[in-house]
Write an enzyme that holds these catalytic residues in place. Structure first.
Site, PDB file in Angstrom:
ATOM      1  N   GLY A 296     -36.613 -13.250  29.034  1.00 61.07           N
ATOM      2  CA  GLY A 296     -37.348 -13.135  27.784  1.00 61.07           C
ATOM      3  C   GLY A 296     -37.764 -14.459  27.190  1.00 61.07           C
ATOM      4  O   GLY A 296     -38.591 -14.490  26.270  1.00 61.07           O
TER       5      GLY A 296
ATOM      6  N   THR B 198     -38.017 -18.051  25.138  1.00 61.11           N
ATOM      7  CA  THR B 198     -37.793 -18.457  23.752  1.00 61.11           C
ATOM      8  C   THR B 198     -37.996 -17.303  22.783  1.00 61.11           C
ATOM      9  O   THR B 198     -37.206 -17.097  21.861  1.00 61.11           O
ATOM     10  CB  THR B 198     -38.724 -19.622  23.377  1.00 61.11           C
ATOM     11  OG1 THR B 198     -38.428 -20.743  24.211  1.00 61.11           O
ATOM     12  CG2 THR B 198     -38.523 -20.018  21.923  1.00 61.11           C
ATOM     13  N   CYS B 199     -39.057 -16.528  22.953  1.00 59.64           N
ATOM     14  CA  CYS B 199     -39.390 -15.467  22.011  1.00 59.64           C
ATOM     15  C   CYS B 199     -38.218 -14.522  21.787  1.00 59.64           C
ATOM     16  O   CYS B 199     -37.808 -14.267  20.660  1.00 59.64           O
ATOM     17  CB  CYS B 199     -40.601 -14.678  22.502  1.00 59.64           C
ATOM     18  SG  CYS B 199     -41.002 -13.263  21.462  1.00 59.64           S
TER      19      CYS B 199
ATOM     20  N   HIS C 227     -59.431   1.411   0.409  1.00 59.52           N
ATOM     21  CA  HIS C 227     -58.865   0.958  -0.860  1.00 59.52           C
ATOM     22  C   HIS C 227     -57.600   1.751  -1.152  1.00 59.52           C
ATOM     23  O   HIS C 227     -57.561   2.955  -0.910  1.00 59.52           O
ATOM     24  CB  HIS C 227     -59.880   1.166  -1.986  1.00 59.52           C
ATOM     25  CG  HIS C 227     -59.323   0.879  -3.350  1.00 59.52           C
ATOM     26  ND1 HIS C 227     -59.178  -0.399  -3.839  1.00 59.52           N
ATOM     27  CD2 HIS C 227     -58.843   1.718  -4.310  1.00 59.52           C
ATOM     28  CE1 HIS C 227     -58.651  -0.354  -5.051  1.00 59.52           C
ATOM     29  NE2 HIS C 227     -58.441   0.928  -5.364  1.00 59.52           N
TER      30      HIS C 227
END
Length: 453
Positions: A38, A40-41, A436
């Site tokens: 995996g 660093t992440c 909105h």
């Protein structure tokens, strides 16, 4: 000597996914990782740190409860052992998920060990030599340790180590005012630490436009973080309570010191000379538009090639390589429009050029800004810090870049990212009909206010 169709050195966010694609096609692949699947992440970057950011935000919102009519009696306390455990759980779930996925692939061999080249198509790992016509480097990067007087004599933290703290620093002093340092600064201030940030340059987040950098500083200062910029001399010495940090003519007593002064690629111990692979003066591996190194049959993916130190750019390297090598396409690195986020709260979402970069191209540009205090969603949530900014080409109407520093800025920026990747000009995007009430609904308004500068 064992022969494979492809060898992958490093299991970050590019190599493993390409290895999996190849394995799914029946190719025999070796995935070599010296530490954790995996990269660093998963293990020291995005996943654990953003989990910590979430805990820090929960503390911040809880303290603000009365602003929303929610009264919580008593003092808000932080259980750092639980905070740490939560982050570790997120990391381990992701790491174990990768392990389980790879274990189910019949033609993939996962090897734990340190690989070094012995020849252009041969690597040595755990005393065994492996060979393949295709070799992919996805070795990532690590924190830079600067040469500062006294630093080697004290106990200091890096971004890799600080995520394992299970107690709260009394006074965290951070060396470096860029993205990593700023995220930890706000995080630990919200946990309850006193925090000081020391930056050698004149501004925080120096890659950003000055107005963005100033707004970031204002956000952090408003939460009680002390910031020193344009510092010329930094020295360290052990003290009874931790470390004395001397900056120019001032001293700071720190219980903990975090060094966050950048990252350097993990390319110095791969035996690249034996393979003939060149690096630049910073240790990065130059690649062409299709991620090939100067040696045929060797590719460099992710942080180590210097084209983006982000999970998403590393994953995009995988996409480019997979498209070209497996899908008969012709995708190019130069087609990528860089985007990223700074995960302070509110976050900064960024894409394309800054205003300063756009001006440097010699184009006639247009700029528009809008404070978050004029965004309905921000007012409804009581989070009005920051502003929105977009830069466009006055002649072609092309959107050149944007920055959204404000509530949900890391998500809102994707509307502009998508438009830029689709080649949509700003007048077209200006006439979209957004939902909105959202932050994104103000993008057409922001575009409508573009003015030549």
């Amino acid at each position: 000597m064992e022969t494979f169709d492809a060898i992958f050195i490093g299991a970050g966010q590019a190599g493993p996914f390409l290895a999996a694609r190849m394995a799914e096609k029946g190719m025999k692949v070796a995935l070599i990782e010296r530490k954790f699947l995996g990269g660093t992440c998963v293990n020291a970057g995005c996943m654990p740190t953003k989990t910590l950011v979430a805990s820090a935000r929960a503390a911040h919102v809880t303290r603000r409860g009365a602003d929303y009519g929610v009264r919580i009696p008593g003092e808000i306390n932080i259980d750092m052992k639980t905070v740490r455990s939560r982050a570790e759980t997120v990391t381990m779930n992701a790491r174990n998920g990768l392990s389980d996925w790879f274990a189910g692939m019949k033609t993939m061999t996962v090897i734990s060990g340190h690989a070094r080249f012995t020849a252009p198509k041969e690597v040595l790992v755990n005393g065994e030599t492996l060979t393949a016509p295709k070799i992919f480097l996805n070795v990532g990067a690590r924190p830079v340790i600067p040469d500062m007087p006294g630093l080697a004599d004290i106990d200091f933290l890096t971004s890799t180590g600080i995520i394992h703290l299970d107690s709260l620093p009394k006074h965290l002093t951070i060396i470096g005012g860029s993205y990593i340092g700023l995220e930890f600064a706000q995080m630990y201030r919200r946990f309850g630490s006193h925090v000081t940030v020391i930056e050698r340059g004149p501004k925080l987040a120096s890659h950003e436009d000055e107005d963005i950098s100033d707004a970031i500083a204002d956000i952090l200062i408003s939460e009680g973080i002390r910031i020193h910029t344009d510092v010329k001399d930094i020295r360290f010495a052990k003290s009874a309570n931790g470390t004395t940090v001397t900056i120019d003519s001032e001293t700071i007593e720190a219980s903990h010191v975090l060094v966050a002064t950048g990252r350097t690629p993990n390319t110095d111990d791969l035996g690249l000379d034996a393979a003939g692979v060149v690096t630049d003066k910073h240790g990065y591996i130059p690649v062409d538009d299709r991620l090939s190194t100067n040696v045929e049959g060797i590719w460099a993916l992710g942080d180590c090639n210097g084209h983006g130190a982000f999970t998403h750019t590393s994953y995009n390297d995988f996409e480019i390589a997979a498209a070209n090598l497996l899908d008969g396409e012709d995708r190019k690195l130069s087609s990528r429009i860089l985007a990223y986020a700074l995960y302070i709260d509110p976050p900064l979402g960024r894409v394309g050029m800054t205003e300063k970069q756009a001006r440097a191209t010699g184009r006639r540009i247009m700029v528009s800004t809008r404070p978050m205090s004029k965004v309905g969603r921000a007012n409804e949530r009581g989070e009005t810090k920051g502003f929105m900014k977009v830069v466009a080409d006055a002649e072609s109407k092309e959107i050149l870049g944007a920055a959204i520093l404000g509530i949900e800025g890391d998500e809102v920026i994707h509307g502009i990212i998508d438009a830029m990747n689709a080649g949509t000009t700003y007048p077209v995007l200006q006439w979209s009909v957004p939902i909105h009430p959202t932050v994104s609904e103000l993008i057409p308004t922001l575009l409508g206010d573009l003015k030549a500068v």
